[in-house]
Scaffold this motif. Structure first.
Motif, PDB file in Angstrom:
ATOM      1  N   UNK A 117      46.686  17.974  79.811  1.00 51.47           N
ATOM      2  CA  UNK A 117      44.830  17.759  80.790  1.00 51.47           C
ATOM      3  C   UNK A 117      43.556  17.789  79.770  1.00 51.47           C
ATOM      4  N   UNK A 118      43.087  18.087  80.667  1.00 46.18           N
ATOM      5  CA  UNK A 118      41.264  18.317  79.927  1.00 46.18           C
ATOM      6  C   UNK A 118      40.319  19.540  80.524  1.00 46.18           C
ATOM      7  N   UNK A 119      39.904  19.847  79.053  1.00 47.40           N
ATOM      8  CA  UNK A 119      40.060  20.900  78.741  1.00 47.40           C
ATOM      9  C   UNK A 119      38.087  21.808  78.976  1.00 47.40           C
ATOM     10  N   UNK A 120      37.561  20.869  79.101  1.00 47.44           N
ATOM     11  CA  UNK A 120      36.156  20.682  78.687  1.00 47.44           C
ATOM     12  C   UNK A 120      35.329  22.009  79.881  1.00 47.44           C
ATOM     13  N   UNK A 121      35.901  21.041  80.949  1.00 50.92           N
ATOM     14  CA  UNK A 121      35.610  21.713  81.787  1.00 50.92           C
ATOM     15  C   UNK A 121      34.856  23.336  82.100  1.00 50.92           C
ATOM     16  N   UNK A 122      36.086  23.883  81.839  1.00 53.65           N
ATOM     17  CA  UNK A 122      37.141  24.998  81.499  1.00 53.65           C
ATOM     18  C   UNK A 122      36.253  25.838  80.966  1.00 53.65           C
ATOM     19  N   UNK A 123      36.329  25.251  79.239  1.00 56.04           N
ATOM     20  CA  UNK A 123      35.699  26.078  77.903  1.00 56.04           C
ATOM     21  C   UNK A 123      34.296  25.967  77.683  1.00 56.04           C
ATOM     22  N   UNK A 124      33.297  24.828  78.093  1.00 57.87           N
ATOM     23  CA  UNK A 124      32.499  24.989  78.224  1.00 57.87           C
ATOM     24  C   UNK A 124      32.329  25.883  79.118  1.00 57.87           C
ATOM     25  N   UNK A 125      32.168  26.294  80.564  1.00 51.80           N
ATOM     26  CA  UNK A 125      31.808  26.867  81.307  1.00 51.80           C
ATOM     27  C   UNK A 125      31.775  28.935  80.466  1.00 51.80           C
ATOM     28  N   UNK A 148      31.192  22.915  86.603  1.00 48.25           N
ATOM     29  CA  UNK A 148      32.350  23.745  88.180  1.00 48.25           C
ATOM     30  C   UNK A 148      33.199  24.128  87.184  1.00 48.25           C
ATOM     31  N   UNK A 149      32.682  25.922  86.134  1.00 50.42           N
ATOM     32  CA  UNK A 149      33.645  26.097  85.673  1.00 50.42           C
ATOM     33  C   UNK A 149      33.973  27.938  86.010  1.00 50.42           C
ATOM     34  N   UNK A 150      34.994  28.417  86.006  1.00 55.17           N
ATOM     35  CA  UNK A 150      35.140  29.568  86.411  1.00 55.17           C
ATOM     36  C   UNK A 150      34.138  31.103  85.155  1.00 55.17           C
ATOM     37  N   UNK A 158      20.535  34.663  86.187  1.00 50.87           N
ATOM     38  CA  UNK A 158      19.445  33.968  86.950  1.00 50.87           C
ATOM     39  C   UNK A 158      20.425  33.563  87.623  1.00 50.87           C
ATOM     40  N   UNK A 159      19.061  33.320  88.264  1.00 44.91           N
ATOM     41  CA  UNK A 159      20.178  32.145  89.942  1.00 44.91           C
ATOM     42  C   UNK A 159      20.370  31.179  89.193  1.00 44.91           C
ATOM     43  N   UNK A 160      22.269  30.818  90.000  1.00 45.10           N
ATOM     44  CA  UNK A 160      22.074  29.113  89.273  1.00 45.10           C
ATOM     45  C   UNK A 160      22.362  27.985  90.785  1.00 45.10           C
ATOM     46  N   UNK A 161      21.416  27.249  90.216  1.00 42.84           N
ATOM     47  CA  UNK A 161      21.769  26.002  90.549  1.00 42.84           C
ATOM     48  C   UNK A 161      22.596  25.085  90.475  1.00 42.84           C
ATOM     49  N   UNK A 162      23.362  24.161  90.844  1.00 38.14           N
ATOM     50  CA  UNK A 162      24.277  23.156  90.595  1.00 38.14           C
ATOM     51  C   UNK A 162      24.140  22.205  91.100  1.00 38.14           C
ATOM     52  N   UNK A 196      41.408  21.710  90.619  1.00 38.60           N
ATOM     53  CA  UNK A 196      41.433  22.277  91.278  1.00 38.60           C
ATOM     54  C   UNK A 196      40.643  24.290  90.726  1.00 38.60           C
ATOM     55  N   UNK A 197      40.155  23.838  89.448  1.00 38.22           N
ATOM     56  CA  UNK A 197      39.143  24.842  89.243  1.00 38.22           C
ATOM     57  C   UNK A 197      37.490  24.361  90.091  1.00 38.22           C
ATOM     58  N   UNK A 198      36.918  23.417  90.432  1.00 36.01           N
ATOM     59  CA  UNK A 198      36.309  23.039  90.664  1.00 36.01           C
ATOM     60  C   UNK A 198      35.870  23.058  91.850  1.00 36.01           C
ATOM     61  N   UNK A 199      37.236  22.661  92.632  1.00 35.24           N
ATOM     62  CA  UNK A 199      37.131  23.365  93.890  1.00 35.24           C
ATOM     63  C   UNK A 199      36.877  24.532  94.497  1.00 35.24           C
ATOM     64  N   UNK A 200      37.536  25.018  93.697  1.00 34.10           N
ATOM     65  CA  UNK A 200      37.484  27.005  94.245  1.00 34.10           C
ATOM     66  C   UNK A 200      36.400  27.287  93.894  1.00 34.10           C
ATOM     67  N   UNK A 201      35.632  27.575  92.140  1.00 29.15           N
ATOM     68  CA  UNK A 201      34.883  27.051  91.937  1.00 29.15           C
ATOM     69  C   UNK A 201      33.129  26.787  93.163  1.00 29.15           C
ATOM     70  N   UNK A 202      33.498  25.563  93.318  1.00 29.29           N
ATOM     71  CA  UNK A 202      33.074  25.289  94.190  1.00 29.29           C
ATOM     72  C   UNK A 202      32.402  25.667  95.848  1.00 29.29           C
ATOM     73  N   UNK A 203      32.695  26.121  95.854  1.00 31.42           N
ATOM     74  CA  UNK A 203      33.263  27.248  98.031  1.00 31.42           C
ATOM     75  C   UNK A 203      32.587  28.050  97.532  1.00 31.42           C
TER      76      UNK A 203
END
Length: 522
Positions: A117-125, A148-150, A158-162, A196-203
């Motif tokens: 797998x590619x871990x960086x989006x999750x672990x960086x978040x 787009x990580x958990x 602070x307010x989040x803009x993505x 799959x994580x990015x979909x859940x977070x984005x919503x």
């Protein structure tokens, strides 16, 4: 304090729009500006935000962002939030030594890589969340650049803009379509498991920025984000750097493209096939690819099959100035991509005045404009159409001049980083105002209730948000705060509520001089 002193202090605290300057945390899990659009976005947007008078702290992981010095001292800084850098050159997919492991996030990073797998989006978040919790109150807004990580769900102080440039699910599907055999398809599915994580977070995001109308619709369709939460802020080219220069001689027959050799999304295989056709009419035609050459794979096989070894050149490791001169020296620039969420290479080529042949994949037509007016447009994935477009331009000097001039005019009018920064600040202020209003009314925080497609002006946003901006002092990198409970997706497999420690607060480094290198160093 005298009235005069108060007026001077007010002016010093004001941004270019006359409102209070903002303290911005700009997050990027992969920041190299020489290898893809995300690093380019962070580099240029952070510079222009600082020039508008805002305090910008870029928080990133390896490859670390390269930043340009902003207007005025101390407005732009880089905070390094190191990963284990598992994909570094020259030893990608390396196994770290035991002494390199610092915590459970490092173990998660390695374990995900070991299993394909590619871990960086999750672990960086997760690291970013821990860092932001230790810096509670230091920022007016947090801007995530497509992590787009958990770890970024819930309260990040602070307010989040993505920003979502385009859904990575598009890349996943194109790679699956190009995969041969079930083993390769299984490997692609595992690598892109983070989507799959990015979909859940984005919503669950309150405010999403994207770079084109096409990407906006893709985010709705692929990620399920409510369309009233998505706002288009076009990005642009560095029009000071990418500009015409008559002193640079054009090389007859030269075609330039920026592409990764065997990434199906980029369509290089179709351009190589088109070149073979073009050379039957224009023997001097040759291709310079800004990017890394693949020693095997579809592109290398086509070059050998058509006998193009001397007609296709790959360059990497060049400076920004050398890259610009290379584009200037071409008779034609080409964007053969099957899909793009924006296409910075198209905007940059047009900004130099180099005539462009581009496909109509994704958002490319939003950038390049109508066929025959500002570019030559062809369908994606069609080598014959590419060849016809290239031959048309190579054989018509007058058309090249006309399209080159019209292309630059289009970029100057629509796609500059200054305009991108102004539009982004407007969305920051709207998010801050909405967050403050939601807290006062006890309504659901962060929900954009404007009608679908509504695009408020910067002045409207400013008038609603002026009273809500935090007027406290600039960030203090050494400050830490007590941990708080974390709101995460119920299916997240990790504990993102690990306590922050003083070591989790990374050093903040002021940016003194720009680092000049090319994104072709990948």
């Amino acid at each position: 304090m005298t009235r005069e002193a108060m007026d001077v202090g007010s002016q010093e605290d004001s941004a270019a729009d006359g409102d209070r300057r903002l303290r911005i945390a700009l997050l990027t899990y992969k920041g190299n500006p020489f290898c893809g659009g995300q690093g380019v976005y962070v580099r240029h947007l952070s510079r222009e935000l600082a020039r508008l008078g805002h305090q910008v702290e870029v928080i990133g992981s390896q490859p670390y962002p390269v930043l340009d010095e902003g207007e005025g001292p101390g407005r732009l800084s880089l905070t390094e939030l190191p990963s284990l850098d598992l994909y570094r050159h020259p030893d990608p997919f390396r196994t770290p030594k035991p002494g390199e492991y610092r915590d459970w996030i490092d173990a998660l990073e390695v374990g995900t890589m070991w299993t394909g797998g590619f871990p960086e989006p999750l672990t960086f978040s997760l690291r970013a969340r821990r860092h932001l919790r230790a810096r509670q109150g230091d920022f007016d807004v947090v801007h995530d650049n497509q992590t787009l990580g958990y770890g970024l769900l819930g309260d990040v102080g602070a307010p989040l803009v993505t920003t979502i440039h385009h859904p990575i699910t598009v890349d996943r599907q194109l790679e699956l379509d190009a995969a041969d055999g079930w083993r390769r398809r299984a490997s692609v599915r595992r690598w892109y498991g983070f989507t799959r994580m990015q979909k859940r977070v984005a919503r669950r995001l309150p405010s999403v920025l994207t770079v084109s109308g096409t990407s906006r619709q893709e985010i709705v369709d692929h990620l399920g984000v409510r369309d009233d939460r998505i706002h288009v802020v076009h990005i642009g080219a560095d029009t000071d750097l990418f500009s015409p220069d008559p002193s640079v001689a054009q090389v007859p027959g030269r075609i330039v493209t920026t592409s990764s050799a065997d990434v199906p999304l980029k369509g290089l295989v179709f351009l190589v096939e088109a070149l073979a056709k073009v050379r039957t009419e224009h023997p001097a035609a040759h291709l310079v690819v800004v990017g890394k050459r693949a020693e095997d794979g579809p592109v290398a096989q086509l070059i050998e099959r058509y006998g193009l070894e001397g007609a296709v050149e790959f360059v990497k490791g060049i400076s920004d100035e050398e890259l610009v001169d290379l584009v200037r020296s071409a008779e034609v620039a080409c964007v053969p991509s099957l899909y793009e969420g924006f296409s910075l290479p198209a905007a940059e080529a047009m900004a130099t005045g180099t005539p462009l042949v581009a496909t109509t994949g994704g958002a490319i037509p939003e950038v390049t404009g109508p066929d025959g007016e500002t570019c030559v447009a062809v369908p994606p994935g069609d080598a014959g159409a590419l060849a016809a477009g290239l031959s048309r331009l190579l054989g018509d000097p007058g058309l090249r001049v006309r399209l080159g001039s019209a292309g630059r005019a289009r970029v100057l009018e629509r796609f500059t980083w200054a305009k991108a920064a102004e539009g982004t600040v407007a969305r920051y202020r709207e998010a801050i105002a909405r967050s403050a209003g939601g807290a006062e009314s006890h309504s659901a925080p962060g929900v954009d209730r404007s009608p679908a497609g509504t695009d408020h002006s910067a002045a409207e946003v400013k008038s609603r948000s002026a009273a809500s901006v935090d007027r406290s002092a600039p960030p203090n990198p050494g400050r830490s705060a007590a941990p708080q409970d974390v709101d995460v997706a119920p299916d997240t497999p990790v504990d993102v509520a690990a306590p922050a420690t003083p070591a989790d607060t990374a050093p903040t480094t002021p940016i003194d001089t720009p680092h000049r290198e090319s994104r072709a160093t990948c």
